[in-house]
Design a protein around this motif. Structure first.
Motif, PDB file in Angstrom:
ATOM      1  N   GLU A 200      -5.584   7.902   2.889  1.00  0.00           N
ATOM      2  CA  GLU A 200      -4.805   6.896   3.423  1.00  0.00           C
ATOM      3  C   GLU A 200      -3.700   6.576   3.838  1.00  0.00           C
ATOM      4  OE1 GLU A 200      -7.114   3.425   0.512  1.00  0.00           O
ATOM      5  OE2 GLU A 200      -4.603   3.327   0.902  1.00  0.00           O
TER       6      GLU A 200
ATOM      7  N   ARG B 122     -11.343  -0.131   8.089  1.00  0.00           N
ATOM      8  CA  ARG B 122     -11.644   0.965   6.609  1.00  0.00           C
ATOM      9  C   ARG B 122     -10.785   0.461   5.667  1.00  0.00           C
ATOM     10  NH1 ARG B 122      -6.005   3.263   6.727  1.00  0.00           N
ATOM     11  NH2 ARG B 122      -4.918   2.414   7.352  1.00  0.00           N
ATOM     12  N   LEU B 123     -10.951   1.037   4.626  1.00  0.00           N
ATOM     13  CA  LEU B 123     -10.605   0.324   3.899  1.00  0.00           C
ATOM     14  C   LEU B 123      -9.043   1.145   3.481  1.00  0.00           C
ATOM     15  CD1 LEU B 123     -13.843   0.577   1.477  1.00  0.00           C
ATOM     16  CD2 LEU B 123     -12.642  -0.862   2.336  1.00  0.00           C
ATOM     17  N   ARG B 124      -8.543  -0.261   2.792  1.00  0.00           N
ATOM     18  CA  ARG B 124      -6.464   0.581   2.228  1.00  0.00           C
ATOM     19  C   ARG B 124      -6.752  -0.285   0.958  1.00  0.00           C
ATOM     20  NH1 ARG B 124      -1.968  -1.559   6.067  1.00  0.00           N
ATOM     21  NH2 ARG B 124      -1.781   0.107   6.701  1.00  0.00           N
ATOM     22  N   LYS B 125      -6.080   1.124   0.322  1.00  0.00           N
ATOM     23  CA  LYS B 125      -6.204   0.340  -1.328  1.00  0.00           C
ATOM     24  C   LYS B 125      -4.657  -0.428  -1.436  1.00  0.00           C
ATOM     25  CE  LYS B 125      -8.469   3.460  -4.168  1.00  0.00           C
ATOM     26  NZ  LYS B 125      -9.127   3.782  -3.944  1.00  0.00           N
TER      27      LYS B 125
ATOM     28  N   GLU C 284      -3.985   8.153   7.265  1.00  0.00           N
ATOM     29  CA  GLU C 284      -4.543   7.172   8.344  1.00  0.00           C
ATOM     30  C   GLU C 284      -3.067   5.928   8.729  1.00  0.00           C
ATOM     31  OE1 GLU C 284      -7.697   5.892   6.346  1.00  0.00           O
ATOM     32  OE2 GLU C 284      -9.214   7.730   7.237  1.00  0.00           O
ATOM     33  N   ASP C 285      -2.466   5.956   7.568  1.00  0.00           N
ATOM     34  CA  ASP C 285      -1.198   5.042   7.988  1.00  0.00           C
ATOM     35  C   ASP C 285      -0.299   5.209   8.849  1.00  0.00           C
ATOM     36  OD1 ASP C 285      -1.525   3.492   4.526  1.00  0.00           O
ATOM     37  OD2 ASP C 285      -1.813   3.612   6.419  1.00  0.00           O
ATOM     38  N   ARG C 286       0.098   6.738   8.581  1.00  0.00           N
ATOM     39  CA  ARG C 286       0.900   7.263   9.533  1.00  0.00           C
ATOM     40  C   ARG C 286       0.356   7.179  10.991  1.00  0.00           C
ATOM     41  NH1 ARG C 286       4.072  12.974   7.141  1.00  0.00           N
ATOM     42  NH2 ARG C 286       4.868  11.064   5.094  1.00  0.00           N
TER      43      ARG C 286
ATOM     44  N   TYR D  18       1.596   4.153   1.652  1.00  0.00           N
ATOM     45  CA  TYR D  18       3.110   4.453   2.547  1.00  0.00           C
ATOM     46  C   TYR D  18       4.060   3.906   3.070  1.00  0.00           C
ATOM     47  CZ  TYR D  18       4.836   6.197   7.176  1.00  0.00           C
ATOM     48  OH  TYR D  18       5.131   6.460   8.223  1.00  0.00           O
TER      49      TYR D  18
ATOM     50  N   TYR E 272       0.780  -1.045   0.050  1.00  0.00           N
ATOM     51  CA  TYR E 272       0.237  -0.170   0.124  1.00  0.00           C
ATOM     52  C   TYR E 272       1.135   1.489  -0.098  1.00  0.00           C
ATOM     53  CZ  TYR E 272       1.236  -0.090   5.638  1.00  0.00           C
ATOM     54  OH  TYR E 272       1.081  -0.737   6.078  1.00  0.00           O
TER      55      TYR E 272
END
Lengths: 115, 200
Positions: B31, A66-69, B34-36, A26, A24
């Motif tokens: 996203e 939550r949804l993550r791509k 939110e990931d951080r 990040y 993903y």
């Protein structure tokens, strides 16, 4: 590093990462940054270009409510990596050619100094 | 700054993009933030560690440069097309306007004709009702002096009452059907008109 050169390398780096495992946004930024510096805003257009050229696909998965791509490499993406690796030898030849030119110049300068 | 504020400002900066593309970019950055946060940062830290919004927006718009240029080109040609279309409509108006008026008047006269048939049928039914009333009155009047005549008058009044009842309900069904056709036609026209405005 030249921007255009970096762009091309970054795309292949991202594909190489996705070849190991789906990932993903990040995480891709963090993993690729261990090799070549990349920011999220630089990654976004790369991912878009790769998707438009069918080198990767995108799926949404649920993660912590939550949804993550997630990005997944395709066959075209793998072919792209193979193309890059096969062209690398040619890049090395060009590198040696340029370096050889540098050595010739340096030899010329030393000769002038000595004379 | 909160995530919502960050994304709101970013949305504003890239609002020239088609809605789908803008939403895709916003979802990507949401996203990331939110990931951080999931990694242990606070919301403020996660948003603060993002690049400047204007830099991000510029990067997104730069990436969609081709799309924006195509969109502007399409808008320009659409405006040009509309100008020519309007000029053509104006110049040919003597031709199509008279035909249009004639068609509208024809449709209207057919509409009036159908309703006048309904009204006429109602009047007939009411006339049968009156006739039934008269026949019943005569039947009561002739019952004692002329029983057979009273019987005939009673029979006639029954027939008239039957026509009144069945005729009335039959016309009501026809009237309701006409109303529903009218409503469906009106909704169809309104929907097409609204869709045309959306696509423009």
């Amino acid at each position: 590093m030249d921007i255009q050169l970096k762009k091309g390398l970054l795309e292949v780096c991202v594909l190489a990462l996705l070849k190991r495992e789906d990932s993903y946004g990040y995480k891709i930024t963090k993993d690729v940054s261990s090799c070549i510096m990349i920011s999220e805003s630089t990654l976004y257009p790369i991912l878009r270009r790769l998707e438009n050229s069918h080198c990767l696909t995108i799926t949404s998965k649920e993660h912590n409510g939550r949804l993550r791509k997630y990005y997944k490499i395709t066959k075209e993406g793998k072919n792209r990596i193979d193309e890059f690796l096969s062209e690398w030898q040619q890049v090395l030849v060009i590198y040696d050619f340029i370096k050889g030119g540098e050595n010739h110049d340096n030899a010329g300068i030393s000769k002038n100094i000595n004379t | 700054m909160t995530t919502q504020e960050f994304l709101r400002i970013l949305t504003r900066e890239i609002d020239v993009l088609p809605a789908f593309e803008a939403q895709r970019a916003i979802t990507y950055y949401r996203e990331i933030i939110e990931d951080r946060i999931e990694e242990g940062m606070s919301e403020a830290e996660a948003v603060g560690s993002m690049e400047d919004i204007s830099v991000i927006a510029q990067q997104i718009l730069e990436d969609h440069k081709g799309l924006l240029e195509k969109q502007q080109k399409n808008e320009k040609s659409q405006k040009q097309h509309n100008k020519w279309r309007n000029a053509l409509i104006f110049l040919t108006s003597p031709l199509w306007l008279s035909v249009f008026i004639a068609v509208v008047l024809l449709v209207f006269s057919i509409y009036i004709f159908i309703w006048s048939i309904l009204i006429s049928l109602y009047i007939c039914v009411v006339a049968f009702g009156l006739a039934a009333f008269v026949a019943v009155s005569l039947c009561l009047y002739d019952m004692l002096p002329n029983a057979s005549l009273a019987l005939v008058e009673l029979g006639l009044s029954m027939i008239c009452i039957g026509v009144l009842l069945f005729g009335f309900y039959g016309i009501r069904i026809g009237q309701r059907y006409l109303f529903s056709l009218q409503r469906r036609w009106k909704d169809n026209v309104m929907r097409r008109w609204r869709n045309r405005r959306i696509w423009q």
